[in-house]
Design a protein around this motif. Structure first.
Motif, PDB file in Angstrom:
ATOM      1  N   PRO A 232       0.806  -1.261   0.148  1.00 36.55           N
ATOM      2  CA  PRO A 232       0.151  -0.324  -0.493  1.00 36.55           C
ATOM      3  C   PRO A 232       0.687   0.916   0.032  1.00 36.55           C
ATOM      4  O   PRO A 232       0.609   2.552  -0.459  1.00 36.55           O
ATOM      5  N   THR A 236       1.633   5.116  -4.311  1.00 36.55           N
ATOM      6  CA  THR A 236       0.215   5.596  -3.714  1.00 36.55           C
ATOM      7  C   THR A 236       0.020   6.795  -3.878  1.00 36.55           C
ATOM      8  O   THR A 236      -0.656   7.130  -3.298  1.00 36.55           O
ATOM      9  N   ASP A 237       1.313   7.990  -3.911  1.00 37.95           N
ATOM     10  CA  ASP A 237       1.048   9.435  -3.341  1.00 37.95           C
ATOM     11  C   ASP A 237       0.587   9.249  -2.078  1.00 37.95           C
ATOM     12  O   ASP A 237      -0.864   9.888  -1.800  1.00 37.95           O
ATOM     13  N   LEU A 238       1.050   9.150  -0.696  1.00 36.45           N
ATOM     14  CA  LEU A 238      -0.123   9.290   0.198  1.00 36.45           C
ATOM     15  C   LEU A 238       0.996  10.301   1.061  1.00 36.45           C
ATOM     16  O   LEU A 238       2.202  10.874   0.819  1.00 36.45           O
ATOM     17  N   GLU A 242      -1.216   8.825   5.905  1.00 35.44           N
ATOM     18  CA  GLU A 242      -1.328   8.036   4.841  1.00 35.44           C
ATOM     19  C   GLU A 242      -0.649   7.020   5.332  1.00 35.44           C
ATOM     20  O   GLU A 242      -0.651   5.642   4.992  1.00 35.44           O
ATOM     21  N   ALA A 246      -0.461   2.958   5.853  1.00 34.83           N
ATOM     22  CA  ALA A 246       0.196   1.639   4.438  1.00 34.83           C
ATOM     23  C   ALA A 246       0.616   0.947   4.453  1.00 34.83           C
ATOM     24  O   ALA A 246       1.048  -0.458   5.129  1.00 34.83           O
ATOM     25  N   ILE A 279      -2.007   5.710 -10.179  1.00 34.20           N
ATOM     26  CA  ILE A 279      -2.074   6.231  -8.291  1.00 34.20           C
ATOM     27  C   ILE A 279      -2.874   5.251  -8.758  1.00 34.20           C
ATOM     28  O   ILE A 279      -3.760   4.697  -7.321  1.00 34.20           O
ATOM     29  N   ALA A 280      -4.539   5.082  -8.697  1.00 32.54           N
ATOM     30  CA  ALA A 280      -5.667   4.716  -8.691  1.00 32.54           C
ATOM     31  C   ALA A 280      -5.561   3.232  -8.593  1.00 32.54           C
ATOM     32  O   ALA A 280      -6.052   2.858  -7.796  1.00 32.54           O
ATOM     33  N   ASN A 282      -2.739   1.546  -8.539  1.00 32.24           N
ATOM     34  CA  ASN A 282      -2.084   1.119  -7.069  1.00 32.24           C
ATOM     35  C   ASN A 282      -2.959   1.007  -6.170  1.00 32.24           C
ATOM     36  O   ASN A 282      -2.812   0.606  -5.408  1.00 32.24           O
ATOM     37  N   ARG A 283      -3.263   2.029  -5.417  1.00 31.33           N
ATOM     38  CA  ARG A 283      -4.756   1.892  -4.419  1.00 31.33           C
ATOM     39  C   ARG A 283      -5.910   1.219  -4.235  1.00 31.33           C
ATOM     40  O   ARG A 283      -5.527   0.246  -3.174  1.00 31.33           O
ATOM     41  N   THR A 286      -3.229  -2.960  -3.719  1.00 34.83           N
ATOM     42  CA  THR A 286      -3.398  -2.890  -2.681  1.00 34.83           C
ATOM     43  C   THR A 286      -4.064  -2.432  -1.138  1.00 34.83           C
ATOM     44  O   THR A 286      -3.620  -2.820  -0.609  1.00 34.83           O
ATOM     45  N   ALA A 287      -4.768  -2.361  -1.903  1.00 37.28           N
ATOM     46  CA  ALA A 287      -5.782  -1.840  -0.427  1.00 37.28           C
ATOM     47  C   ALA A 287      -6.071  -3.350   0.764  1.00 37.28           C
ATOM     48  O   ALA A 287      -6.210  -4.597   0.349  1.00 37.28           O
TER      49      ALA A 287
END
Length: 287
Positions: A232, A236-238, A242, A246, A279-280, A282-283, A286-287
């Protein structure tokens, strides 16, 4: 109370609770943390092996931060002379990129690390070595030790005979190039940094901050699998908060399956996904 700690030519504060947190350079710290302190960063001599999307972007950003940067690739300096000239770096042969540097950044395909062993062993022990790579079997071929669960940067350390700090591996090329923001700006993207040597990690975290991202202390190399492909925290640009969640949520047994599933989905689209689409996905996976 937070106590400043000095590593080499820099002074840092460690902020957060072990095993996570970060080393914050004093020149980036706020008065609420350290009082009225005014300290500037010191320019460093940096060598980068690899001039692709990641290596080239890091060279550009580190030059812009005031550092002296040499860059090399496997094809010779004449092939990257224009890039070097445009960003203010110096293109050199690989034998020279490791000479008279304080930091060595390795941004090469994962499977090529064994070939760097002789070169890297000549680097003085006080030079910080940073690994930006990721393992993708479809590109690198199968590496049984990594497939069996050995963290990628542990394997890299064994191949080159030097401890490394893992940094900048968990950001898409477009993220590293275009999504950096000034320190303190709301929504600033955070990047995990893992390593076993405090001084090397502190230097890497300083440089990550200078390239426009919050540097998050992700622990030692044994736990660096938490920032590998399929987790995660990977691409994922957190934000800092966040990213902390992750990293804790990572499942080592699922990561390789997630990684391969993402590659399959990206390839099946028949086109390069946009940054936001990547990004979307990947998120979601991996969520």
């Amino acid at each position: 109370m937070t106590t400043p700690v000095s590593f080499d030519r820099h002074t840092y504060l460690h902020v957060g609770n072990p095993p996570f947190g970060r080393f914050l350079p004093l020149y980036l710290a706020t008065p609420t943390l350290i009082g009225e302190v005014e300290i500037g960063s010191q320019d460093m001599k940096i060598g980068i092996i690899g001039a692709g999307n990641i290596g080239g972007t890091l060279a550009r950003k580190l030059v812009a931060s005031g550092h002296s940067v040499k860059i090399a690739n496997s094809k010779g300096p004449e092939t990257i002379a224009e890039l070097a000239r445009d960003i203010g770096a110096t293109a050199v042969v690989t034998d020279d990129v490791v000479k008279d540097v304080e930091v060595l950044i390795l941004s090469v395909p994962f499977a090529t690390y064994p070939k760097l062993s002789d070169l890297v062993t000549s680097v003085p022990q006080d030079v910080s070595v940073i690994d930006t790579s990721n393992y993708y079997p479809f590109r690198d071929g199968a590496i049984p030790e990594v497939d069996a669960g050995k963290p990628e940067s542990v394997w890299v350390t064994e191949q080159i005979g030097r401890p490394v700090t893992k940094a900048w591996n968990a950001g898409l090329a477009a993220t590293l190039a275009d999504k950096g923001r000034p320190a303190g700006e709301p929504g600033r993207i955070a990047l995990p940094v893992a390593g076993d040597e405090a001084s090397g990690k502190a230097v890497a975290m300083t440089l990550v901050e200078e390239t426009g991202f919050d540097a998050f202390d992700a622990g030692g190399l044994a736990s660096s699998w938490r920032q590998q492909p399929g987790t995660p925290a990977y691409c994922t640009d957190l934000t800092r908060a966040e990213l902390s969640v992750a990293l804790q949520a990572a499942d080592q047994s699922r990561a390789p399956e997630n990684r391969d599933k993402l590659i399959k989905q990206f390839s099946e689209t028949g086109k390069m996904p946009s940054h936001d689409e990547a990004i979307a996905l990947n998120r979601a996976v991996t969520a």
